[in-house]
Scaffold this motif. Structure first.
Motif, PDB file in Angstrom:
ATOM      1  N   GLY A 158       0.798  -1.216   0.000  1.00 22.61           N
ATOM      2  CA  GLY A 158       0.000   0.000   0.000  1.00 22.61           C
ATOM      3  C   GLY A 158       0.828   1.262   0.000  1.00 22.61           C
ATOM      4  O   GLY A 158       0.329   2.319   0.347  1.00 22.61           O
ATOM      5  N   ASP A 159       2.095   1.162  -0.401  1.00 22.85           N
ATOM      6  CA  ASP A 159       3.009   2.286  -0.289  1.00 22.85           C
ATOM      7  C   ASP A 159       3.146   2.989  -1.628  1.00 22.85           C
ATOM      8  O   ASP A 159       3.557   2.382  -2.614  1.00 22.85           O
ATOM      9  N   LEU A 160       2.811   4.276  -1.682  1.00 30.46           N
ATOM     10  CA  LEU A 160       2.932   5.051  -2.901  1.00 30.46           C
ATOM     11  C   LEU A 160       4.289   5.705  -3.042  1.00 30.46           C
ATOM     12  O   LEU A 160       4.540   6.390  -4.031  1.00 30.46           O
ATOM     13  N   ASP A 161       5.171   5.525  -2.077  1.00 34.02           N
ATOM     14  CA  ASP A 161       6.473   6.178  -2.109  1.00 34.02           C
ATOM     15  C   ASP A 161       7.231   5.812  -3.383  1.00 34.02           C
ATOM     16  O   ASP A 161       7.433   4.638  -3.685  1.00 34.02           O
ATOM     17  N   GLY A 162       7.646   6.836  -4.140  1.00 38.34           N
ATOM     18  CA  GLY A 162       8.404   6.616  -5.358  1.00 38.34           C
ATOM     19  C   GLY A 162       7.581   6.630  -6.620  1.00 38.34           C
ATOM     20  O   GLY A 162       8.141   6.719  -7.717  1.00 38.34           O
ATOM     21  N   VAL A 163       6.249   6.542  -6.516  1.00 40.74           N
ATOM     22  CA  VAL A 163       5.408   6.615  -7.702  1.00 40.74           C
ATOM     23  C   VAL A 163       5.364   8.065  -8.190  1.00 40.74           C
ATOM     24  O   VAL A 163       5.131   8.984  -7.413  1.00 40.74           O
ATOM     25  N   LYS A 164       5.598   8.269  -9.486  1.00 41.49           N
ATOM     26  CA  LYS A 164       5.624   9.616 -10.055  1.00 41.49           C
ATOM     27  C   LYS A 164       4.337   9.883 -10.824  1.00 41.49           C
ATOM     28  O   LYS A 164       3.684   8.957 -11.316  1.00 41.49           O
ATOM     29  N   THR A 165       3.988  11.155 -10.945  1.00 38.48           N
ATOM     30  CA  THR A 165       2.785  11.518 -11.688  1.00 38.48           C
ATOM     31  C   THR A 165       2.932  12.893 -12.322  1.00 38.48           C
ATOM     32  O   THR A 165       3.460  13.813 -11.714  1.00 38.48           O
ATOM     33  N   GLY A 166       2.471  12.993 -13.551  1.00 40.05           N
ATOM     34  CA  GLY A 166       2.263  14.278 -14.196  1.00 40.05           C
ATOM     35  C   GLY A 166       0.779  14.561 -14.147  1.00 40.05           C
ATOM     36  O   GLY A 166      -0.040  13.649 -14.343  1.00 40.05           O
ATOM     37  N   TYR A 167       0.390  15.783 -13.875  1.00 40.35           N
ATOM     38  CA  TYR A 167      -1.025  16.053 -13.662  1.00 40.35           C
ATOM     39  C   TYR A 167      -1.432  17.423 -14.178  1.00 40.35           C
ATOM     40  O   TYR A 167      -0.607  18.327 -14.357  1.00 40.35           O
ATOM     41  N   TYR A 209      -9.809  16.821 -13.822  1.00 42.92           N
ATOM     42  CA  TYR A 209      -8.381  16.613 -13.613  1.00 42.92           C
ATOM     43  C   TYR A 209      -7.923  15.291 -14.207  1.00 42.92           C
ATOM     44  O   TYR A 209      -8.716  14.374 -14.448  1.00 42.92           O
ATOM     45  N   TYR A 210      -6.592  15.216 -14.452  1.00 46.94           N
ATOM     46  CA  TYR A 210      -5.995  14.046 -15.081  1.00 46.94           C
ATOM     47  C   TYR A 210      -4.630  13.789 -14.462  1.00 46.94           C
ATOM     48  O   TYR A 210      -3.858  14.728 -14.230  1.00 46.94           O
ATOM     49  N   ASN A 211      -4.327  12.514 -14.158  1.00 46.69           N
ATOM     50  CA  ASN A 211      -3.016  12.109 -13.646  1.00 46.69           C
ATOM     51  C   ASN A 211      -2.486  10.946 -14.471  1.00 46.69           C
ATOM     52  O   ASN A 211      -3.223   9.985 -14.740  1.00 46.69           O
ATOM     53  N   GLN A 212      -1.208  11.038 -14.854  1.00 48.52           N
ATOM     54  CA  GLN A 212      -0.538   9.918 -15.504  1.00 48.52           C
ATOM     55  C   GLN A 212       0.559   9.418 -14.582  1.00 48.52           C
ATOM     56  O   GLN A 212       1.360  10.209 -14.073  1.00 48.52           O
ATOM     57  N   PHE A 213       0.626   8.118 -14.346  1.00 48.61           N
ATOM     58  CA  PHE A 213       1.513   7.554 -13.336  1.00 48.61           C
ATOM     59  C   PHE A 213       2.666   6.766 -13.949  1.00 48.61           C
ATOM     60  O   PHE A 213       2.552   6.228 -15.048  1.00 48.61           O
ATOM     61  N   SER A 214       3.748   6.679 -13.199  1.00 47.24           N
ATOM     62  CA  SER A 214       4.859   5.787 -13.537  1.00 47.24           C
ATOM     63  C   SER A 214       5.583   5.431 -12.261  1.00 47.24           C
ATOM     64  O   SER A 214       5.735   6.258 -11.369  1.00 47.24           O
ATOM     65  N   ARG A 215       6.010   4.175 -12.155  1.00 44.92           N
ATOM     66  CA  ARG A 215       6.752   3.745 -10.982  1.00 44.92           C
ATOM     67  C   ARG A 215       8.185   4.218 -11.080  1.00 44.92           C
ATOM     68  O   ARG A 215       8.721   4.466 -12.157  1.00 44.92           O
ATOM     69  N   GLN A 233       5.517  -1.100 -15.020  1.00 42.85           N
ATOM     70  CA  GLN A 233       4.068  -0.935 -14.952  1.00 42.85           C
ATOM     71  C   GLN A 233       3.354  -2.273 -14.791  1.00 42.85           C
ATOM     72  O   GLN A 233       2.137  -2.331 -14.807  1.00 42.85           O
ATOM     73  N   ASP A 234       4.112  -3.372 -14.682  1.00 42.41           N
ATOM     74  CA  ASP A 234       3.484  -4.697 -14.627  1.00 42.41           C
ATOM     75  C   ASP A 234       3.740  -5.379 -13.295  1.00 42.41           C
ATOM     76  O   ASP A 234       3.809  -6.588 -13.197  1.00 42.41           O
ATOM     77  N   ASP A 235       3.898  -4.612 -12.249  1.00 44.82           N
ATOM     78  CA  ASP A 235       4.155  -5.162 -10.923  1.00 44.82           C
ATOM     79  C   ASP A 235       2.839  -5.614 -10.305  1.00 44.82           C
ATOM     80  O   ASP A 235       2.007  -4.797  -9.934  1.00 44.82           O
ATOM     81  N   ALA A 236       2.628  -6.930 -10.209  1.00 41.67           N
ATOM     82  CA  ALA A 236       1.363  -7.455  -9.690  1.00 41.67           C
ATOM     83  C   ALA A 236       1.168  -7.148  -8.217  1.00 41.67           C
ATOM     84  O   ALA A 236       0.074  -7.250  -7.692  1.00 41.67           O
ATOM     85  N   ASN A 237       2.236  -6.758  -7.525  1.00 41.34           N
ATOM     86  CA  ASN A 237       2.123  -6.491  -6.098  1.00 41.34           C
ATOM     87  C   ASN A 237       1.418  -5.181  -5.796  1.00 41.34           C
ATOM     88  O   ASN A 237       0.877  -4.995  -4.725  1.00 41.34           O
ATOM     89  N   PHE A 238       1.490  -4.217  -6.741  1.00 39.89           N
ATOM     90  CA  PHE A 238       0.917  -2.927  -6.358  1.00 39.89           C
ATOM     91  C   PHE A 238       0.222  -2.206  -7.502  1.00 39.89           C
ATOM     92  O   PHE A 238      -0.978  -2.228  -7.625  1.00 39.89           O
TER      93      PHE A 238
END
Length: 460
Positions: free
Chosen positions: A272-281, A297-303, A308-313
């Protein structure tokens, strides 16, 4: 109303005698009028402009918003006022607190001119209870203390630093939790206004970033965020664009937990940790004269690792878009509606189920307004939440609900806020009629037991 406000402001503006011999700006104010000197001083200082720049219209009753604008401008001269005059302006500021808040950035910029450094803070004592969860008995209680320091570097640059104790829970023995890295910097930022109150560039860390901005419900996030953000705002609309990185709990990780198995029988875990996830918004908002607002509003995410295929989060959660409407009906009622859709094809963090483009929407109807500056002010509200499995992306949330009642659930809530003394508020919230939406698997962290929350908030 006009005589009361002008008399108070004239007493304040009179601390500067530089405009005693200024020319009369209004054709309808005779030189032998009892108010002539005060009117000329206020006009010369920019506190009043009159009508069409030529007429004062002294017999016309002004609106509360016009009075609030006068008070806001007088606040810019508080550094020249005496102790008694400062008290008078503060009293007027309390009287027109709602209108001043609606003026937004303009008032904030004026207040920043009062001294070079300003210190503020707040404290919260919170109680949360939910059966069949860790939030009961002594673990139901926690507290948080935050300190803020703001320095006005010059007319364009403001620097802000904040410290937070984070949420400190009380253990079974009644003692405060003694963890590591509990106190951290939740604000380290510099704001630059380009010489205009309409444009603002903010660089650094902010303490609470909400997807959709502060006027939305705050379903996804409400914690520390490092970003670069450019915003343009006037009385009619606002446009915001930025890029940043989530810093869940100031970088403190949440313990990993088992989520069961997914549809293919794979064992899933997540933290459940969002630390390190980046977003342009980006966000665009429209404002209306009665304080109502709409936004999209719009957000695009990247780890951080680009995966982007991490089944854990964050399984294939590429982007999110949402919209909100906050509508004031008369002077007491407000209706907030917020919708979000996540472009996500993978597994739910809370249940382990396979999900595809989950959606969330929430509606809240509120009567009244609890204003920390106005003792005995209060509000009462009721809300309805409908969140599909996987709509919540993890991490903190700006909602009063906890993680076990934020995803894969349909639930009602009710609450009341009461300001029992200046800068002291009591709030209580209760969920009801809560139920899972997808009951094929419960998953760790899912809990449709009703939740009770109560808290004291103090500002200083």
């Amino acid at each position: 109303m006009k005589a009361k406000v002008l008399a108070a402001l004239a007493a304040t503006m009179a601390v500067s005698a530089t405009c005693a011999f200024a020319a009369n700006p209004f054709v309808d104010v005779p030189t032998d009028s009892w108010a002539y000197k005060s009117v000329v001083e206020l006009a010369d200082a920019g506190v009043i402009q009159g009508v069409d720049g030529e007429y004062f219209q002294g017999q016309r009753n002004i609106t509360r918003y016009e009075a609030a604008e006068m008070v806001a401008k007088a606040m810019a001269h508080m550094d020249k006022a005496s102790v008694e005059q400062r008290a008078l302006i503060n009293k007027l500021a309390d009287e027109y607190a709602d209108e001043l808040n609606n003026l937004g950035v303009r008032v904030s910029n004026l207040e920043n001119k009062v001294g070079n450094i300003k210190f503020t803070g707040d404290a919260r004592l919170r109680y949360r209870y939910q059966n069949d969860s860790s939030m009961k008995n002594d673990n139901s209680w926690d507290y948080r203390i935050r300190l803020r320091g703001q320095a006005k570097v010059n007319d364009r640059v403001t620097a802000t630093v904040g410290l937070s104790s984070d949420n400190q829970s009380f253990g079974s023995n009644g003692a405060a939790h003694d963890g590591e890295n509990d106190v951290y910097a939740d604000i380290i930022k510099v704001d630059y206004n380009f010489g205009s109150p309409n444009w603002n560039l903010s660089l650094g860390r902010t303490d609470a970033y909400f997807l959709g901005g502060p006027r939305s419900y705050g379903y996804q996030y409400g914690d520390v965020f490092d970003r670069a953000e450019l915003k343009y705002q006037n009385d009619s609309f606002a446009v915001t664009a930025g890029y940043g990185k989530f810093k869940e709990n100031g970088g403190q990780a949440i313990a990993e937990k088992a989520l069961g198995t997914n549809w293919a029988g794979q064992v899933l875990t997540g933290d459940g940790d969002l630390d390190g996830v980046k977003t342009g918004y980006g966000e665009i908002e429209g404002f209306f004269g009665n304080g109502s607002a709409v936004g999209a509003y719009y957000n695009q995410f990247s780890r951080a690792d680009g995966d982007q295929d991490d089944a854990n989060f964050y399984t294939d959660a590429d982007n999110l878009w949402g919209a909100y409407a906050s509508v004031n009906m008369g002077s007491k009622w407000n209706l907030l509606v917020n919708y979000e859709s996540v472009d996500k094809n993978g597994y739910s963090l809370t249940t382990g189920n396979k999900v595809s483009d989950p959606e969330m929407w929430v509606a809240r109807l509120m009567y009244g307004k609890a204003n920390m500056a106005q003792p005995k002010s209060w509000d009462i509200w009721v809300e309805y939440l409908d969140a599909e499995d996987g709509a919540w992306l993890g991490g903190s949330t700006g909602s009063w609900r906890n993680f076990g009642q934020i995803d894969n659930i349909e639930s009602w809530g009710v609450g009341i806020d009461y300001v029992f003394a200046k800068n002291a508020k009591f709030s209580i919230m209760q969920s009801f009629a809560s139920d899972y939406k997808d009951k094929s698997t419960t998953g760790e962290g899912q809990n449709d037991e009703e939740m009770t929350r109560a808290e004291f908030n103090f500002a200083f």
